[in-house]
Design an enzyme around this catalytic site. Structure first.
Site, PDB file in Angstrom:
ATOM      1  N   VAL A 165       0.609  -7.252   3.068  1.00 37.39           N
ATOM      2  CA  VAL A 165       1.761  -6.884   2.246  1.00 37.39           C
ATOM      3  C   VAL A 165       1.270  -6.783   0.815  1.00 37.39           C
ATOM      4  O   VAL A 165       0.235  -7.348   0.460  1.00 37.39           O
ATOM      5  CB  VAL A 165       2.934  -7.889   2.370  1.00 37.39           C
ATOM      6  CG1 VAL A 165       3.544  -7.829   3.760  1.00 37.39           C
ATOM      7  CG2 VAL A 165       2.496  -9.293   2.038  1.00 37.39           C
ATOM      8  N   SER A 166       2.023  -6.068  -0.005  1.00 37.34           N
ATOM      9  CA  SER A 166       1.559  -5.774  -1.362  1.00 37.34           C
ATOM     10  C   SER A 166       1.842  -6.871  -2.376  1.00 37.34           C
ATOM     11  O   SER A 166       1.139  -6.984  -3.374  1.00 37.34           O
ATOM     12  CB  SER A 166       2.190  -4.469  -1.852  1.00 37.34           C
ATOM     13  OG  SER A 166       1.778  -3.414  -1.009  1.00 37.34           O
TER      14      SER A 166
END
Length: 79
Positions: free
Chosen positions: A18-19
């Site tokens: 995930v970012s």
């Protein structure tokens, strides 16, 4: 993702990313687990970040004849 045929002797390495820290990896990890992945590496970092320790660790452990699986292709790099 379709389930992996465990009759094959391939060792599967999974990668989830995930970012940002406030995003959740759970959906990706559950999908990789259902697909039969043996070991899951993970990062909470932008795809533009080249210092993703989970990805680097996975690539260091994958050997010839083993497989890599991701939830979506853009988890390996940017869209």
């Amino acid at each position: 993702m379709p389930p992996v045929d465990k009759a094959e002797t391939i060792l599967w390495h999974g990668y989830a990313r995930v970012s940002t820290d406030d995003q959740d990896l759970r959906m990706q990890i559950e999908a990789l687990t259902r697909a039969g992945v043996d070991r899951i590496y993970q990062d909470k970092a932008s795809g533009k970040n080249t210092r993703r320790t989970g990805l680097q660790d996975m690539l260091a452990h994958v050997r010839a004849g083993e497989g890599i699986m991701v939830w979506r292709f853009d988890r390996l790099s940017r869209s």
